[in-house]
Design a protein around this motif. Structure first.
Motif, short mmCIF file in Angstrom:
data_model
loop_
_atom_site.label_atom_id
_atom_site.label_comp_id
_atom_site.label_asym_id
_atom_site.label_seq_id
_atom_site.Cartn_x
_atom_site.Cartn_y
_atom_site.Cartn_z
N GLN B 75 12.87 -0.69 1.65
CA GLN B 75 11.78 -0.38 0.73
C GLN B 75 10.51 -1.07 1.22
OE1 GLN B 75 12.36 1.34 -2.23
NE2 GLN B 75 14.54 1.56 -1.71
N ILE B 76 9.51 -0.29 1.53
CA ILE B 76 8.24 -0.88 1.93
C ILE B 76 7.25 -0.73 0.78
CG2 ILE B 76 6.40 -0.89 3.66
CD1 ILE B 76 8.26 0.80 5.42
N LYS B 77 6.68 -1.85 0.35
CA LYS B 77 5.65 -1.77 -0.69
C LYS B 77 4.35 -2.26 -0.11
CE LYS B 77 8.68 -2.28 -4.60
NZ LYS B 77 9.62 -3.30 -5.01
N ILE B 78 3.37 -1.36 -0.05
CA ILE B 78 2.06 -1.74 0.47
C ILE B 78 1.15 -2.00 -0.73
CG2 ILE B 78 -0.02 -0.76 1.51
CD1 ILE B 78 1.62 -1.27 3.73
N CYS B 79 0.39 -3.07 -0.65
CA CYS B 79 -0.49 -3.37 -1.77
C CYS B 79 -1.72 -2.47 -1.74
CB CYS B 79 -0.93 -4.83 -1.73
SG CYS B 79 -1.98 -5.22 -3.13
N ALA B 80 -1.99 -1.85 -2.88
CA ALA B 80 -3.18 -1.01 -2.99
C ALA B 80 -4.14 -1.63 -4.00
CB ALA B 80 -2.79 0.41 -3.40
N GLY B 81 -4.02 -2.94 -4.21
CA GLY B 81 -4.93 -3.64 -5.12
C GLY B 81 -6.33 -3.73 -4.54
N THR B 82 -7.25 -4.21 -5.33
CA THR B 82 -8.65 -4.21 -4.91
C THR B 82 -8.87 -5.03 -3.64
OG1 THR B 82 -9.10 -4.24 -7.26
CG2 THR B 82 -10.98 -4.47 -5.79
N THR B 83 -8.37 -6.27 -3.65
CA THR B 83 -8.62 -7.14 -2.49
C THR B 83 -8.02 -6.54 -1.23
OG1 THR B 83 -8.26 -8.90 -4.09
CG2 THR B 83 -8.58 -9.55 -1.79
N CYS B 84 -6.78 -6.11 -1.33
CA CYS B 84 -6.12 -5.55 -0.16
C CYS B 84 -6.82 -4.29 0.32
CB CYS B 84 -4.66 -5.25 -0.45
SG CYS B 84 -3.69 -6.74 -0.60
N HIS B 85 -7.32 -3.52 -0.63
CA HIS B 85 -8.04 -2.30 -0.27
C HIS B 85 -9.29 -2.65 0.55
CE1 HIS B 85 -9.53 1.74 -0.54
NE2 HIS B 85 -10.70 1.26 -0.94
N ILE B 86 -10.03 -3.65 0.05
CA ILE B 86 -11.27 -4.05 0.74
C ILE B 86 -10.95 -4.60 2.13
CG2 ILE B 86 -13.15 -5.74 0.70
CD1 ILE B 86 -13.14 -5.42 -2.34
N ARG B 87 -9.83 -5.32 2.22
CA ARG B 87 -9.51 -5.95 3.50
C ARG B 87 -8.61 -5.11 4.39
NH1 ARG B 87 -8.89 -12.26 2.78
NH2 ARG B 87 -8.72 -12.00 5.01
N GLY B 88 -8.61 -3.83 4.16
CA GLY B 88 -7.99 -2.93 5.14
C GLY B 88 -6.59 -2.46 4.83
N GLY B 89 -6.19 -2.49 3.53
CA GLY B 89 -4.87 -1.99 3.16
C GLY B 89 -4.68 -0.53 3.53
N GLY B 90 -5.75 0.23 3.41
CA GLY B 90 -5.68 1.65 3.73
C GLY B 90 -5.26 1.90 5.17
N LYS B 91 -5.72 1.03 6.06
CA LYS B 91 -5.37 1.18 7.49
C LYS B 91 -3.87 0.98 7.70
CE LYS B 91 -9.67 -0.03 9.80
NZ LYS B 91 -10.30 -1.32 9.51
N LEU B 92 -3.28 0.06 6.90
CA LEU B 92 -1.85 -0.17 7.03
C LEU B 92 -1.06 1.08 6.63
CD1 LEU B 92 -1.49 -3.78 5.51
CD2 LEU B 92 -2.14 -3.09 7.83
N ILE B 93 -1.51 1.70 5.53
CA ILE B 93 -0.83 2.92 5.08
C ILE B 93 -0.92 3.99 6.17
CG2 ILE B 93 -0.90 4.77 3.37
CD1 ILE B 93 -1.87 2.73 1.32
#
Ligand code: SF4
Ligand code: SF4
Ligand code: SF4
Ligand code: FES
Ligand code: FES
Lengths: 232, 161
Positions: B75-93
C-alpha cells in the motif's frame, strides 16, 4: 422497592426498573424512538432524556437505560428537558421528514419549523429492526454495517439474506417505514396538520355539551393552553 | 478463488484453534492468508461456527484494516496535503505513474501495488512525504521514490523464488 421522586411525586417502584418503565407505570408519558417494550434498551435516539438530581446539580440522562435508585429525583418535563427534546425532534424532522412517527412527535411537542436543510434519509439508525429480528424473531438476518456517516442497516454483503423468514417484524417496528399522512402540505418538512386542528364542535356547542371523550382536538387544545400558560 | 477447498478449511480450522470464537482476530487471521476477506470464506466461517453472518459482516465492514475487496501486497500512500503539495508531492505521484502505471485509487494488474493519496500525514516538516506499508519516507525526490519502488520489487521477486 425503592422510593423515588417522580415530577415531585413520592412513589415506590421496583428495584431494577429503568426510569422510563417507572414513569410509564405511573402514567407519565416520555417519548421514545429507539425503545420498544420487549426489546433490549439501546440508548441511541436520546429522545427519552429526563433530568435527574436536585436542582443546581442535575443532569440529563436517557431514561430508557438509567435504572432507578433510592432517593432519585426525576423530572420528565422540565424546561431543560423540553428544550433539548424539541431540538432533537427538529433534527429528526430534518433527517427523515417522511416519517409519520416523527411528524407526530413534532405536532405533539409543538415543533413548528426546521432550521436545518432536510436530507430525506429513509432510516434514522434507531436499531429497532435489528433488535426485533434478533430478539423476537430469532432471525439475525439484518444488522449494522460500515461506520460513521456510512453506517447503515443491511443484510450480509447487501444481498438477499438466507436466514430472513420474511416475517415483516422489522418493518412493523420501523418508525421511518410509516409514511406520514398525505395532506395538502406534503412537500413541507413539517406537517403539523394535527397541531392546527380546530375543535370542530365549537361553532355549535360550548364544551360542556360535548359527550365525546376523549376528543383529539380538545386534548390538543388543552395541551396548547397548558403550554402557553407555562411559558407565561 | 484459486485455492482448494481443503486449503480454506485448514486456514479456518487453524484460526479457530488459535482464537476460539472471537470474530475480529479470526478475520485478521483470514485476511493475512488471502490478503482480503473473500465472501465465500466468511460464509463458510459462519456455517462452521454458528456465528451469525451479519455479525461477521458487521465487524468486517467496521474496521478500516479489514477489507472485503482484494488488496495489493504493498500500500503506497502519498501525501496530498498542502505542505507536501507545495513541496513537490505532485511530482512523486507523476513518478509513480511513470514507474508503475497507476494513478491514486488504482492497483497494478499483478496486484502488487496500490496507490492512495491522504490529506496530510502529520509530518509536514519532512514534506513531501509518503508511507509504504506503514513505513514513513520524508524529504522525497522522484529519484528516491523510484529507488524505493525498485527495492520492493526486488524483494518480491526474491520471495517468489
Ligand atoms: S396529519 Fe397529524 S398524524 Fe398525520 S403526519 Fe401530520 S401530524 Fe402526524
Ligand atoms: S422479515 Fe427478515 S429481517 Fe425482518 S425481522 Fe423478519 S426475519 Fe428479520
Ligand atoms: S430501518 Fe427503521 S427500524 Fe431499522 S434502524 Fe432504520 S429507522 Fe430504525
Ligand atoms: S428511547 Fe431512550 S435513547 Fe432512544
Ligand atoms: S502536508 Fe504532507 S505531511 Fe502534512
Amino acid at each position: 422497592m425503592v422510593q423515588i421522586a417522580l415530577n415531585g411525586l413520592r412513589v415506590e417502584v421496583d428495584e431494577g426498573m429503568t426510569i422510563l418503565e417507572a414513569a410509564r407505570f405511573y402514567g407519565i408519558a416520555i417519548p421514545t424512538l429507539c425503545y420498544l417494550e420487549g426489546l433490549s434498551p439501546y440508548g441511541a435516539c436520546r429522545l427519552c432524556l429526563v433530568e435527574i438530581g436536585s436542582p443546581g446539580q442535575s443532569k440529563l440522562v436517557t431514561s430508557c437505560t438509567y435504572r432507578v435508585e433510592e432517593g432519585l429525583i426525576v423530572r420528565t418535563d422540565s424546561d431543560w428537558v423540553i428544550k433539548r427534546r424539541k431540538m432533537l425532534i427538529e433534527l429528526y424532522l430534518a433527517t427523515c421528514p417522511s416519517s409519520k412517527v416523527i411528524q407526530d412527535l413534532a405536532s405533539k411537542y409543538h415543533v413548528t419549523s426546521v432550521r436545518f436543510t432536510p436530507w430525506y434519509e429513509d432510516c434514522i439508525l434507531c436499531g429497532l429492526c435489528v433488535r426485533m429480528c434478533a430478539e423476537q424473531m430469532q432471525g439475525k438476518a439484518i444488522g449494522f454495517a460500515h461506520r460513521g456517516s456510512n453506517r447503515k442497516v443491511t443484510t450480509p454483503f447487501d444481498k438477499e439474506s438466507e436466514v430472513c423468514r420474511l416475517c415483516g417484524g422489522c418493518m412493523y417496528v420501523c418508525p421511518a417505514c410509516q409514511s406520514r399522512c398525505q395532506g395538502p402540505q406534503e412537500e413541507q418538512p413539517v406537517c403539523n396538520a394535527c397541531l392546527n386542528l380546530q375543535q370542530p364542535c365549537l361553532d355549535y356547542f360550548d364544551d360542556k355539551m360535548c359527550f365525546m371523550d376523549p376528543c383529539v382536538a380538545c386534548e390538543l387544545d388543552t395541551n396548547r393552553e397548558l403550554k402557553v400558560k407555562r411559558r407565561l | 478463488m484459486s485455492r482448494q477447498l481443503s486449503d480454506v478449511e485448514d486456514v479456518l480450522q487453524n484460526a479457530l484453534n488459535k482464537h476460539g470464537l472471537s470474530v475480529v482476530p479470526l478475520l485478521q487471521e483470514i485476511q493475512e492468508h488471502f490478503r482480503y476477506l473473500p465472501e465465500e470464506v466468511l460464509r463458510m466461517l459462519s456455517r462452521k461456527t454458528g456465528i451469525p453472518l451479519i455479525e461477521i459482516y458487521h465487524a468486517a465492514t467496521f474496521y478500516n484494516s479489514l477489507s472485503l475487496t482484494p488488496r495489493a501486497r504493498h500500500q503506497i500512500k502519498i501525501c496530498a496535503g498542502t505542505t507536501c503539495h507545495i513541496r513537490g508531492g505532485g511530482k512523486l505521484i507523476e513518478e509513480i505513474f511513470q514507474v508503475l502505471g497507476i494513478r491514486p485509487g488504482e492497483i497494478t494488474p499483478n496486484g502488487e501495488f496500490m496507490l492512495e493519496t491522504v490529506n496530510c500525514l502529520g509530518c509536514c516538516a519532512f514534506a513531501p512525504a509518503m508511507v509504504v506499508d506503514g513505513k514513513y519516507y520524508g524529504n522525497l525526490t522522484p529519484g528516491e521514490v523510484r529507488k524505493i519502488l525498485s527495492k520492493l520489487r526486488e524483494r518480491a521477486a526474491l520471495m517468489e523464488k
